[in-house]
Write a protein that holds these residues in place. Sequence first.
Motif, PDB file in Angstrom:
ATOM      1  N   ASN A 164      15.265  34.346  59.919  1.00  0.00           N
ATOM      2  CA  ASN A 164      15.338  34.408  58.463  1.00  0.00           C
ATOM      3  C   ASN A 164      14.384  33.402  57.827  1.00  0.00           C
ATOM      4  N   LYS A 214      20.954  44.087  53.126  1.00  0.00           N
ATOM      5  CA  LYS A 214      20.260  42.981  52.461  1.00  0.00           C
ATOM      6  C   LYS A 214      19.918  41.865  53.458  1.00  0.00           C
ATOM      7  N   THR A 254       3.967  30.273  49.481  1.00  0.00           N
ATOM      8  CA  THR A 254       5.013  30.938  50.248  1.00  0.00           C
ATOM      9  C   THR A 254       4.708  30.908  51.740  1.00  0.00           C
ATOM     10  N   HIS A 261      11.586  34.807  55.148  1.00  0.00           N
ATOM     11  CA  HIS A 261      11.439  34.157  53.841  1.00  0.00           C
ATOM     12  C   HIS A 261      11.591  35.133  52.681  1.00  0.00           C
ATOM     13  N   ASP A 262      12.731  35.819  52.596  1.00  0.00           N
ATOM     14  CA  ASP A 262      13.049  36.705  51.480  1.00  0.00           C
ATOM     15  C   ASP A 262      12.151  37.945  51.437  1.00  0.00           C
ATOM     16  N   ASN A 263      12.385  38.785  50.437  1.00  0.00           N
ATOM     17  CA  ASN A 263      11.764  40.104  50.392  1.00  0.00           C
ATOM     18  C   ASN A 263      10.238  40.058  50.318  1.00  0.00           C
ATOM     19  N   GLN A 312      12.414  47.436  48.192  1.00  0.00           N
ATOM     20  CA  GLN A 312      12.432  47.065  49.601  1.00  0.00           C
ATOM     21  C   GLN A 312      12.864  48.255  50.452  1.00  0.00           C
TER      22      GLN A 312
END
Length: 509
Positions: A54, A290, A107, A58-60, A382
Amino acid sequence: MKKLTYLATLAGSMLIAASCVDLNQEPQSFISDEEYFSQINQESLETSVSALYNNLWHDNYGFNSRIQRIQVCADEITYRAAKPGNELAYYDQLSPNIGANTADFDTSWELFYFTIANANKIIHYSAAPADATKEEVAKFNGVLAEAYFLRGLSYFYLVRMYGNIPIIPENGYETVINCPLSKPDEVYTKMIVPSLEYAETWLPESPRLGNSSTPTKWAAKTCLADVYITMAGWPLKKKEYYAKAAEAAKDVLDHNKYHHQEANYEDLWKETNKNNSEFMFCLHHSHANKVMASNYGKSYYPADFYNIKEEKARNGWADYYARKEAFDSYPNDKRKKWNFMTEWYSTSNNNKLIQWQDSPDGLPCISKYYNYDQGNPGENAQANGVTCIYRLADAKLLYAEASAKATESVNTQAIEAVRSLQDRAGYAELDKVPNDVSYDDFLNIVSKERKYEFFAEMRRWFELVRTEQVSVKRADKWNGSFFQTQGHYYFPIPSAQILLTGWENNKGY
């Protein structure tokens, strides 16, 4: 044993490591690293290591979004020029902008150093129980090797993107006032290669979780081959590493018993088959749960897309298109049929079918990942699927290139490695690499096959850089570009890091 509530802090804490400043903000109510890892066992180690994936994701709009965006610098995908103020235009011009493109640099830097920092903690503090059997030690070290793999992989991306980067001390970063920048050679020899060698030694031959969401020994070996072939190219140009790359890739081809080439190219990219064994290491995405949802939804659909099945406009974001030149030069094989969408129902044409040439943007679409989009094309931001980082085809083409460059000759195994991919793509016999191919022609074929095979898989820019082919493949934008005038291919270290540390940024930024 204390509950593993510390894991959430480990996986979700702010990235202190990237700033290399003693912020001294560890909440006193949490147990220390030493306390936590002194009680670690097989189960808690697996939980801690699993959190690293995860971190990498690093998020969508983390890994697969930011690494894809910089590929616009290369010669296979492009951007939508009609989008006002589209910051991808700077990549297309081969002139990254430290202001306009800052989200990509911030990012990427954060996600890789976040992964490294937490991998360091796991590596530094974890040890198999003193009373563990030989088999239990091997199993424990096999999970720990995943942290080594992710650390080596993260440094590998960082050094290719930014050049001189800091090496974060393994024994913790809270007391570090200033981390100096290390040159690429030092990063490779001190961190990347040793981390991957440990991973290759201890990782299991089949994945821990039964699919490519966790790496195998062969994923680490393929990554090592990729590292060595990169060390042989720009900027280090240590040609002796071609032989090491060939040796590592050959070991994968000769001895791995788990990873097998998928029979049909298109099946690699179907949601129902994303656990196939050709994949060596991927980020696995789940929109419904998610969990690491991918960016393969609206980003890849044209701006005028109409879903004829739903009879509803599903205008995509059109973040990426295929370059016209890439489409035109692509052989008419099975891969091309799957990788490109050349016609669609368009809101600009009264919801009727149009060809890509007649669309508002006049570019073919990237359809490689459309099967991941939950059955309603263009509906979701997504999607599901996988972001493939290494698969068996990588090892084949790495071996083909490295073995040829190491010996300045072409051997039978290298030819067969390339032909196996051409066979799957449906080439006619006369179009396959011939047995009497010359050295120069073979290298040209290998590069082309890598471009075709890995279309839009976030590899092309790194190949063009290490082989110094940017000026050739992007001759349309090379003269006067940032990369040409500054004499390097690096992106800027994030401005916040420069302000905090006083480092000197890459030339020109």
